[in-house]
Motif scaffolding. Structure first.
Motif, PDB file in Angstrom:
ATOM      1  N   PRO A  56      -9.541 -17.036  59.061  1.00  0.00           N
ATOM      2  CA  PRO A  56      -8.392 -17.875  59.459  1.00  0.00           C
ATOM      3  C   PRO A  56      -8.245 -19.172  58.656  1.00  0.00           C
ATOM      4  CG  PRO A  56      -9.804 -17.357  61.351  1.00  0.00           C
ATOM      5  CD  PRO A  56     -10.542 -16.953  60.122  1.00  0.00           C
ATOM      6  N   HIS A  57      -9.199 -19.445  57.775  1.00  0.00           N
ATOM      7  CA  HIS A  57      -9.213 -20.750  57.113  1.00  0.00           C
ATOM      8  C   HIS A  57      -9.051 -20.715  55.606  1.00  0.00           C
ATOM      9  CE1 HIS A  57     -10.460 -22.394  60.936  1.00  0.00           C
ATOM     10  NE2 HIS A  57     -11.369 -21.454  60.995  1.00  0.00           N
ATOM     11  N   VAL A  58      -9.011 -19.522  55.017  1.00  0.00           N
ATOM     12  CA  VAL A  58      -8.909 -19.435  53.564  1.00  0.00           C
ATOM     13  C   VAL A  58      -7.863 -18.407  53.162  1.00  0.00           C
ATOM     14  CG1 VAL A  58     -11.307 -20.135  53.158  1.00  0.00           C
ATOM     15  CG2 VAL A  58     -10.752 -17.708  53.316  1.00  0.00           C
ATOM     16  N   THR A  59      -7.322 -18.595  51.989  1.00  0.00           N
ATOM     17  CA  THR A  59      -6.466 -17.599  51.357  1.00  0.00           C
ATOM     18  C   THR A  59      -6.780 -17.628  49.868  1.00  0.00           C
ATOM     19  OG1 THR A  59      -4.217 -16.716  51.196  1.00  0.00           O
ATOM     20  CG2 THR A  59      -4.438 -19.119  51.090  1.00  0.00           C
ATOM     21  N   THR A  60      -6.842 -16.466  49.277  1.00  0.00           N
ATOM     22  CA  THR A  60      -7.276 -16.329  47.894  1.00  0.00           C
ATOM     23  C   THR A  60      -6.127 -15.831  47.031  1.00  0.00           C
ATOM     24  OG1 THR A  60      -9.512 -15.822  48.664  1.00  0.00           O
ATOM     25  CG2 THR A  60      -8.986 -15.220  46.401  1.00  0.00           C
ATOM     26  N   ARG A  61      -6.021 -16.397  45.840  1.00  0.00           N
ATOM     27  CA  ARG A  61      -5.017 -15.962  44.886  1.00  0.00           C
ATOM     28  C   ARG A  61      -5.673 -15.746  43.528  1.00  0.00           C
ATOM     29  NH1 ARG A  61      -2.883 -16.145  49.164  1.00  0.00           N
ATOM     30  NH2 ARG A  61      -0.730 -16.626  49.682  1.00  0.00           N
ATOM     31  N   ASN A  62      -5.229 -14.714  42.833  1.00  0.00           N
ATOM     32  CA  ASN A  62      -5.630 -14.495  41.467  1.00  0.00           C
ATOM     33  C   ASN A  62      -5.101 -15.663  40.640  1.00  0.00           C
ATOM     34  OD1 ASN A  62      -5.193 -13.423  38.626  1.00  0.00           O
ATOM     35  ND2 ASN A  62      -6.332 -11.736  39.559  1.00  0.00           N
ATOM     36  N   LEU A  63      -5.847 -16.086  39.643  1.00  0.00           N
ATOM     37  CA  LEU A  63      -5.422 -17.223  38.826  1.00  0.00           C
ATOM     38  C   LEU A  63      -4.068 -16.969  38.170  1.00  0.00           C
ATOM     39  CD1 LEU A  63      -6.008 -20.035  37.686  1.00  0.00           C
ATOM     40  CD2 LEU A  63      -7.284 -18.905  35.832  1.00  0.00           C
ATOM     41  N   ARG A  64      -3.776 -15.747  37.775  1.00  0.00           N
ATOM     42  CA  ARG A  64      -2.461 -15.453  37.182  1.00  0.00           C
ATOM     43  C   ARG A  64      -1.340 -15.752  38.170  1.00  0.00           C
ATOM     44  NH1 ARG A  64      -5.897 -11.824  35.439  1.00  0.00           N
ATOM     45  NH2 ARG A  64      -5.398 -10.206  36.952  1.00  0.00           N
ATOM     46  N   ASP A 121       0.825 -15.303  64.390  1.00  0.00           N
ATOM     47  CA  ASP A 121       0.163 -16.601  64.409  1.00  0.00           C
ATOM     48  C   ASP A 121       0.000 -17.073  62.964  1.00  0.00           C
ATOM     49  OD1 ASP A 121      -1.176 -18.859  65.246  1.00  0.00           O
ATOM     50  OD2 ASP A 121      -3.079 -17.827  65.582  1.00  0.00           O
ATOM     51  N   ALA A 122       1.003 -17.770  62.457  1.00  0.00           N
ATOM     52  CA  ALA A 122       1.063 -18.134  61.044  1.00  0.00           C
ATOM     53  C   ALA A 122       0.089 -19.252  60.706  1.00  0.00           C
ATOM     54  CB  ALA A 122       2.485 -18.561  60.688  1.00  0.00           C
ATOM     55  N   TRP A 123      -0.453 -19.158  59.497  1.00  0.00           N
ATOM     56  CA  TRP A 123      -1.315 -20.186  58.934  1.00  0.00           C
ATOM     57  C   TRP A 123      -1.041 -20.237  57.445  1.00  0.00           C
ATOM     58  CZ3 TRP A 123      -5.060 -20.252  55.145  1.00  0.00           C
ATOM     59  CH2 TRP A 123      -5.807 -21.425  55.063  1.00  0.00           C
ATOM     60  N   ILE A 124      -0.841 -21.431  56.918  1.00  0.00           N
ATOM     61  CA  ILE A 124      -0.561 -21.594  55.488  1.00  0.00           C
ATOM     62  C   ILE A 124      -1.444 -22.677  54.881  1.00  0.00           C
ATOM     63  CG2 ILE A 124       1.857 -20.926  55.801  1.00  0.00           C
ATOM     64  CD1 ILE A 124       2.532 -23.959  55.220  1.00  0.00           C
ATOM     65  N   VAL A 125      -1.516 -22.651  53.566  1.00  0.00           N
ATOM     66  CA  VAL A 125      -2.011 -23.777  52.780  1.00  0.00           C
ATOM     67  C   VAL A 125      -0.786 -24.338  52.085  1.00  0.00           C
ATOM     68  CG1 VAL A 125      -3.382 -24.473  50.782  1.00  0.00           C
ATOM     69  CG2 VAL A 125      -4.348 -22.891  52.456  1.00  0.00           C
ATOM     70  N   SER A 166      -8.040 -23.585  50.875  1.00  0.00           N
ATOM     71  CA  SER A 166      -8.233 -23.868  52.285  1.00  0.00           C
ATOM     72  C   SER A 166      -7.653 -25.239  52.591  1.00  0.00           C
ATOM     73  CB  SER A 166      -9.716 -23.845  52.666  1.00  0.00           C
ATOM     74  OG  SER A 166      -9.880 -24.110  54.041  1.00  0.00           O
ATOM     75  N   SER A 167      -7.281 -25.446  53.830  1.00  0.00           N
ATOM     76  CA  SER A 167      -6.842 -26.775  54.261  1.00  0.00           C
ATOM     77  C   SER A 167      -8.018 -27.578  54.795  1.00  0.00           C
ATOM     78  CB  SER A 167      -5.763 -26.651  55.347  1.00  0.00           C
ATOM     79  OG  SER A 167      -4.630 -26.032  54.807  1.00  0.00           O
ATOM     80  N   LEU A 190     -16.103 -14.174  52.309  1.00  0.00           N
ATOM     81  CA  LEU A 190     -14.682 -14.412  52.557  1.00  0.00           C
ATOM     82  C   LEU A 190     -14.127 -13.488  53.635  1.00  0.00           C
ATOM     83  CD1 LEU A 190     -13.321 -14.918  48.929  1.00  0.00           C
ATOM     84  CD2 LEU A 190     -13.674 -16.676  50.673  1.00  0.00           C
ATOM     85  N   ALA A 191     -14.692 -12.296  53.758  1.00  0.00           N
ATOM     86  CA  ALA A 191     -14.206 -11.313  54.726  1.00  0.00           C
ATOM     87  C   ALA A 191     -14.716 -11.570  56.142  1.00  0.00           C
ATOM     88  CB  ALA A 191     -14.625  -9.912  54.287  1.00  0.00           C
ATOM     89  N   LYS A 192     -15.676 -12.469  56.297  1.00  0.00           N
ATOM     90  CA  LYS A 192     -16.202 -12.752  57.637  1.00  0.00           C
ATOM     91  C   LYS A 192     -15.114 -13.358  58.518  1.00  0.00           C
ATOM     92  CE  LYS A 192     -21.084 -13.273  56.746  1.00  0.00           C
ATOM     93  NZ  LYS A 192     -22.274 -14.094  56.968  1.00  0.00           N
ATOM     94  N   GLN A 193     -15.070 -12.909  59.746  1.00  0.00           N
ATOM     95  CA  GLN A 193     -14.071 -13.395  60.695  1.00  0.00           C
ATOM     96  C   GLN A 193     -14.098 -14.921  60.818  1.00  0.00           C
ATOM     97  OE1 GLN A 193     -11.688 -11.457  61.860  1.00  0.00           O
ATOM     98  NE2 GLN A 193     -10.756 -13.282  62.708  1.00  0.00           N
ATOM     99  N   LYS A 194     -15.265 -15.501  60.672  1.00  0.00           N
ATOM    100  CA  LYS A 194     -15.437 -16.955  60.749  1.00  0.00           C
ATOM    101  C   LYS A 194     -14.564 -17.686  59.723  1.00  0.00           C
ATOM    102  CE  LYS A 194     -19.129 -20.338  60.189  1.00  0.00           C
ATOM    103  NZ  LYS A 194     -20.557 -20.539  60.030  1.00  0.00           N
ATOM    104  N   TYR A 195     -14.389 -17.100  58.530  1.00  0.00           N
ATOM    105  CA  TYR A 195     -13.663 -17.767  57.461  1.00  0.00           C
ATOM    106  C   TYR A 195     -12.229 -17.285  57.291  1.00  0.00           C
ATOM    107  CZ  TYR A 195     -18.331 -19.329  56.222  1.00  0.00           C
ATOM    108  OH  TYR A 195     -19.580 -19.887  56.261  1.00  0.00           O
TER     109      TYR A 195
END
Length: 183
Positions: free
Chosen positions: A167-175, A78-82, A112-113, A160-165
């Motif tokens: 499916p809606h966020v993805t985190t990237r290191n600034l580098r 079940d893919a999800w992207i920003v 997040s979208s 960020l680890a909560k199931q509620k969030y």
């Protein structure tokens, strides 16, 4: 003066190469090429894809849905992207609001979208106050600074680890975000 140069986009995949969803860079690139995208390049093994789309101005919402469908067919999840343009990613990287102290802190960008999700996370981060980390709202992102080695066990990491969030966020290191500007 109008230009015929194709627009460059960055797709940030959520939840790949963790939790049993394995997506190899070569297969990811091939899926994008087969879907008709051009000059496809992946960055690292964490689901980052740069690509071009020629022609009329893109409808980002429709393009996001199209890419998610391509990923679901190709990899069976079940893919999800920003989805952002390369210029948006450049502005996001350039606007990082905290001092860069990479030797003692990790700089992150939370994508997040959904602006509502970002606003809710920002509010919740204030309630979970931590003297060791900082969170600020940016243009369609949250900027997060956390001590090196603590990115899984701070109050904001817990949010960020909560199931509620998830499916809606993805985190990237600034580098990583800065590398994405070059793809």
């Amino acid at each position: 003066m109008a230009t015929d140069a194709p627009e460059r986009f960055i797709a940030l995949l959520r939840g790949v190469n963790v939790g049993g969803i394995t997506v190899k860079s070569a297969a990811l690139s091939a899926a994008f090429v087969e879907a008709g995208f051009r000059n496809v390049r992946t960055v690292l093994a964490s689901g980052n894809v740069g690509f071009e789309l020629a022609g009329a101005e893109a409808d980002l919402s429709a393009l996001k849905l199209q890419i998610e469908a391509v990923l679901e067919r190709a990899f069976g999840y079940d893919a999800w992207i920003v989805l952002r343009t390369r210029e948006e990613v450049r502005r996001i990287a350039d606007a990082y609001p905290f001092a860069r102290r990479d030797d003692i802190e990790h700089p992150y960008v939370v994508f997040s979208s959904s602006q509502d999700v970002l606003d809710e996370l920002l509010t919740a981060s204030g309630e979970a106050r931590s003297s060791v980390e900082a969170v600020l709202l940016g243009d369609g992102v949250l900027y997060w600074r956390v001590p090196k080695g603590s990115s899984l066990d701070t109050p904001f990491a817990g949010l960020l680890a909560k199931q509620k969030y998830k499916p809606h966020v993805t985190t990237r290191n600034l580098r990583t975000v800065e590398k994405l500007v070059t793809v």
